[in-house]
Design a protein around this motif. Structure first.
Motif, mmCIF file in Angstrom:
data_model
loop_
_atom_site.group_PDB
_atom_site.id
_atom_site.type_symbol
_atom_site.label_atom_id
_atom_site.label_comp_id
_atom_site.label_asym_id
_atom_site.label_seq_id
_atom_site.Cartn_x
_atom_site.Cartn_y
_atom_site.Cartn_z
ATOM 1 N N VAL A 106 -1.386 18.902 -2.222
ATOM 2 C CA VAL A 106 -1.572 18.648 -0.797
ATOM 3 C C VAL A 106 -0.653 19.509 0.072
ATOM 4 N N ARG A 134 -0.793 12.778 6.084
ATOM 5 C CA ARG A 134 -0.467 11.439 5.603
ATOM 6 C C ARG A 134 -0.156 11.429 4.111
ATOM 7 N N ALA A 135 -0.875 12.258 3.373
ATOM 8 C CA ALA A 135 -0.631 12.321 1.926
ATOM 9 C C ALA A 135 0.803 12.762 1.661
ATOM 10 N N GLY A 162 -2.408 20.440 10.956
ATOM 11 C CA GLY A 162 -3.409 19.838 11.829
ATOM 12 C C GLY A 162 -4.372 18.937 11.081
ATOM 13 N N ASN A 163 -4.229 18.878 9.757
ATOM 14 C CA ASN A 163 -5.107 18.005 8.977
ATOM 15 C C ASN A 163 -4.414 16.660 8.744
ATOM 16 N N GLU A 164 -4.989 15.628 9.351
ATOM 17 C CA GLU A 164 -4.387 14.307 9.319
ATOM 18 C C GLU A 164 -4.258 13.765 7.898
ATOM 19 N N PHE A 165 -5.220 14.067 7.060
ATOM 20 C CA PHE A 165 -5.216 13.506 5.708
ATOM 21 C C PHE A 165 -4.160 14.164 4.836
ATOM 22 N N LEU A 166 -4.050 15.474 4.946
ATOM 23 C CA LEU A 166 -2.997 16.166 4.205
ATOM 24 C C LEU A 166 -1.637 15.698 4.698
ATOM 25 N N TYR A 193 0.847 15.952 -7.368
ATOM 26 C CA TYR A 193 0.116 15.578 -6.163
ATOM 27 C C TYR A 193 0.637 16.371 -4.967
ATOM 28 N N ALA A 236 -2.016 23.086 0.129
ATOM 29 C CA ALA A 236 -3.226 23.151 0.954
ATOM 30 C C ALA A 236 -2.860 23.154 2.430
ATOM 31 N N ARG A 272 7.526 7.640 -1.150
ATOM 32 C CA ARG A 272 7.683 7.145 -2.528
ATOM 33 C C ARG A 272 8.825 7.839 -3.258
ATOM 34 N N THR A 282 0.834 -1.209 0.000
ATOM 35 C CA THR A 282 0.000 0.000 0.000
ATOM 36 C C THR A 282 0.869 1.260 0.000
#
Lengths: 221, 221
Positions: free
Chosen positions: A82, A140-141, A134-138, A78, A85, A148, A51
DNA sequence: GATACCAGTTTGGTATCCCAAAATGGTATC
DNA sequence: GATACCATTTTGGGATACCAAACTGGTATC
């Protein structure tokens, strides 16, 4: 710590350090013997690393993912999305003290610092900067994107000039962020990512023959 | 198809369809019996679903991830970043014929269409639109974000008015994209995501008691 | 010499077994 | 009745056994 996490961590490190070459075949039995674990934790590790894009399936078996120039270019796009943002969120925050910690990371590198450390800090700069949003998704991205990129970035880190340039750009981004100048910070970050991508792709295209000679699979754009 | 993929697919479907409630405990042995597979494929499936955020570790065991309002808000910010980046790429492309396929998806829903279908198409709109960008990373980011939103969106799909509004916004986004008006398309998409988030969070806050009564864990923002 | 074919080996997928830790439930004690 | 305690069960992590498919190397055939 459990075997599972151990195998995963060690195998990831070997792949990222290019101790196992891009494109190389992996068998579960070899990993099993190499790390003294049974197949259960080995399989868990492989599923995780799949993954993360570090290993992939090759028919029935496993392969260390090749370095892929087209992928590097897509990752740059990408990252722009991110990281910018995340940076804009951070610019809007009142408390900017956390930025000093990141600046200190940059300061910790000097001419005596080994290359591995420059390599690591160069990635952590972007990861930690994203964490501040503070944004977990950003976050992790960004972290996953840097993972990678990690193997290809060993090339950039060999070039003194490129490193100096990257560090100057890092500092400029922090300065603008500290002042809350979101547009300026975003512009600088975008230029940094694009420039970094260009240098990387150029280096890779040039070194491709040498890398292949070392047995590394490098896929063209 | 292998057992591994079967267990993963079926378990994911049960979770997304709320047949297994958010917050519910999962044991590997139960899944084993439920799907007639052994623990090896079960564990592979759990590891995969963990990276998708659908299940999580609860100490030593497994839990279906609760619906998390704070997470929904963070995902909206994340979506704005990646979906707009993807949309801008698509706006810059010469060939716009692929957009017709997406418009046809929207057209396929009418008053006779079951709710499950509206639910699916509402997600696929965003996923397929992101796919048109040609950037694999942006595409996967959008797909994964929609997967995480999927369970909460069952609420939105109960509201006729909200559905009509969403479909109008979808069509407006496609229209601007077809004309290559990137800024306008981005503005519309941003408003759509933010509005959708607001309706979702409001619905969830209102239904929270009812959901909890059904045994669903709902974590506040 | 090239090729089709076959036996033996390797490998990933699956099932099952074992174990230590954690949860459970009943019981004795206060 | 509440609580501390202990035996039992359950559970996830790990190890191993088994199998079918894929691969390998060599051989016989043309």
């Amino acid at each position: 710590m459990s075997q599972m996490q151990n195998v995963e961590r060690q195998l990831r490190e070997m792949i990222l350090a290019l101790e196992i070459g891009p494109g190389e075949r992996l068998t579960e039995r070899w990993i099993e013997g190499r790390f003294g674990a049974s197949r259960t934790p080995v399989r868990a590790a492989l599923l995780r690393l799949e993954t993360e894009g570090l290993v992939g399936r090759d028919g029935r078996g496993w392969t260390v993912s090749p370095i892929n120039l087209a992928e590097l270019e897509q990752i740059a796009v990408y990252r722009e999305a991110v990281e910018i943002a995340a940076l804009r969120l951070t610019c809007g925050q009142a408390d900017k003290s956390a930025i000093d910690v990141i600046e200190a990371m940059l300061d910790s590198c000097d001419e005596n610092t080994p290359r591995e450390e420059w390599h690591r800090v160069g990635m952590d700069f972007h990861i930690e900067l994203a964490r501040l949003s503070g944004n977990e998704f950003l976050f992790r991205a960004v972290r996953d994107a840097m993972t990678r990129l990690s193997r290809a970035r060993w090339l950039e880190v060999r070039d003194e000039t490129a490193l100096g340039r990257a560090w100057r750009e890092h500092r400029a981004i922090l300065a603008a962020t500290r002042l809350g100048q979101a547009d300026e910070a975003a512009r600088l970050l975008s230029a940094h990512i694009v420039g970094s991508r260009d240098r990387l792709v150029t280096s890779l295209a040039n070194d491709r023959r040498g890398l292949r000679a070392r047995g590394f699979a490098v896929v063209a754009a």
